[in-house]
Write an enzyme that holds these catalytic residues in place. Sequence first.
Site, PDB file in Angstrom:
ATOM      1  N   GLN A 146       8.781  -2.524  -2.450  1.00  0.00           N
ATOM      2  CA  GLN A 146       8.667  -2.300  -3.893  1.00  0.00           C
ATOM      3  C   GLN A 146      10.054  -2.138  -4.511  1.00  0.00           C
ATOM      4  O   GLN A 146      10.758  -1.180  -4.172  1.00  0.00           O
ATOM      5  CB  GLN A 146       7.844  -1.028  -4.138  1.00  0.00           C
ATOM      6  CG  GLN A 146       7.732  -0.576  -5.565  1.00  0.00           C
ATOM      7  CD  GLN A 146       7.344   0.908  -5.641  1.00  0.00           C
ATOM      8  OE1 GLN A 146       8.143   1.770  -5.322  1.00  0.00           O
ATOM      9  NE2 GLN A 146       6.117   1.174  -6.027  1.00  0.00           N
ATOM     10  N   GLY A 147      10.462  -3.040  -5.390  1.00  0.00           N
ATOM     11  CA  GLY A 147      11.767  -2.972  -6.026  1.00  0.00           C
ATOM     12  C   GLY A 147      11.682  -2.422  -7.442  1.00  0.00           C
ATOM     13  O   GLY A 147      11.663  -3.196  -8.409  1.00  0.00           O
ATOM     14  N   SER A 183      12.204   1.326  -0.047  1.00  0.00           N
ATOM     15  CA  SER A 183      11.740   1.640   1.307  1.00  0.00           C
ATOM     16  C   SER A 183      11.472   0.377   2.117  1.00  0.00           C
ATOM     17  O   SER A 183      10.778  -0.532   1.654  1.00  0.00           O
ATOM     18  CB  SER A 183      10.465   2.497   1.244  1.00  0.00           C
ATOM     19  OG  SER A 183      10.716   3.701   0.570  1.00  0.00           O
ATOM     20  N   GLU A 266      -0.187   4.104  -5.313  1.00  0.00           N
ATOM     21  CA  GLU A 266       0.735   4.701  -4.355  1.00  0.00           C
ATOM     22  C   GLU A 266       0.513   6.192  -4.235  1.00  0.00           C
ATOM     23  O   GLU A 266       0.612   6.770  -3.167  1.00  0.00           O
ATOM     24  CB  GLU A 266       2.174   4.438  -4.784  1.00  0.00           C
ATOM     25  CG  GLU A 266       3.206   5.056  -3.832  1.00  0.00           C
ATOM     26  CD  GLU A 266       4.631   4.892  -4.321  1.00  0.00           C
ATOM     27  OE1 GLU A 266       4.820   4.778  -5.543  1.00  0.00           O
ATOM     28  OE2 GLU A 266       5.534   4.874  -3.481  1.00  0.00           O
TER      29      GLU A 266
END
Length: 412
Positions: A146-147, A183, A266
């Site tokens: 995830q950016g 991550s 999330e």
Amino acid sequence: MNWAETTEQLAFREEVRGFVRRHFPTDYPPDPLAEHSLEPEDVWGYDWPADRTSADPVRRAAARRWATALAERGWIAPHWPVEYGGAGLSAMSELILREELMRAGVPTVNGIGALLLGPTLIEHGTEQQRAAHLPGIARGETTWAQGFSEPGAGSDLAGLSTTAVRDATGSAFLVNGQKVWTSSAQHADWLFVLVRTDRAAPRHKGLSFLLVDARSQGITIRPIRDMRGAEPFAEIYFDDVRVPATNLVGAENRGWYVAMSALAFERAGIGATVKFERAVHDLIGYLRSPRGAGFRRADTAVPRHELAQRYIELRVQHNLARLAACREDAGGVPEYEASISQLRGAELHQRLARTATSLFGPYAQLWQREGAPMAAEFTHMRFDAIAATLLGGTTEIQRRVIATRGLGLPKS
């Protein structure tokens, strides 16, 4: 609310336990020296995204066999519809599945892709995007990162500055900028990123959500080493990275709303709670053992009270996860409830690490694992917990979500 499990739920719990006994590869042991992170796949010595590409051929093959076994049941993405490779389980059954996998100490697979991106594509993506990406996630063949976070934006996600501009043909975006604290980016095949596509629009309304091949020309990914010596995240540089316009999820300049969906998914997990419960049980067992008694501080009355309080807080956290699952099964979508769970879980992580280390008195200062109580597990955990109130949205962000969406208070 009645938390007693039904006959079917108890039977499913037993089914999962039997599956683990039969299918988890015996040549896939945990790494006793691995640092632990908060990631869904990271389960006491396992880091599945790294294990699937490990230089050790035995570990690499075992990680992939485990993914295949889960995929054949649809259990990598248990809550997805069957047509997309999931098992079509209810939210409560998914919670039971993940709970039992964590309790067994075996890794889940493809957490970022299955928990975040998959539900987001199912809700906001095109049928072509679902067909292109969901099967690979559900089979454990492609991993995602995830950016979102950026160096200059801090906890203010809407303040990001990575840009995406359409090329002359309009068929592709050119992406430039930097992401950070991503991550497992160094192990990912694909990235989903939030970019600014309209600089003149209000901050929340000029953003778009893109799917980016991590092997695209112009992408540089550098692991970041934390204070423990582990590399759980990375920074990503985009230098004129060409992304097909067909990789836009949702409407252009409406990516904020897509990203909020992903973040809500999330924050709704159970994994960390189970990990903490197991940590408490291991800690109590160790302190009662002859070896643990040798490291235990003499004045135990106050620490024992604190440890009991942590256990009560864990049970509350567990029931919050069950409450979120119940509401999802009733047709709701995790929103402020997920922020409550994220906020309490992050602060509990820090309190638990502080309580556990205090039980060892001066021995908690031992950093080297050899010879330290519980191999310095909680000393390392305390360092890891520092970032807990930043990951997945800071505590300030979570409190704002709870205040505005949960309590209906005005925005500041």
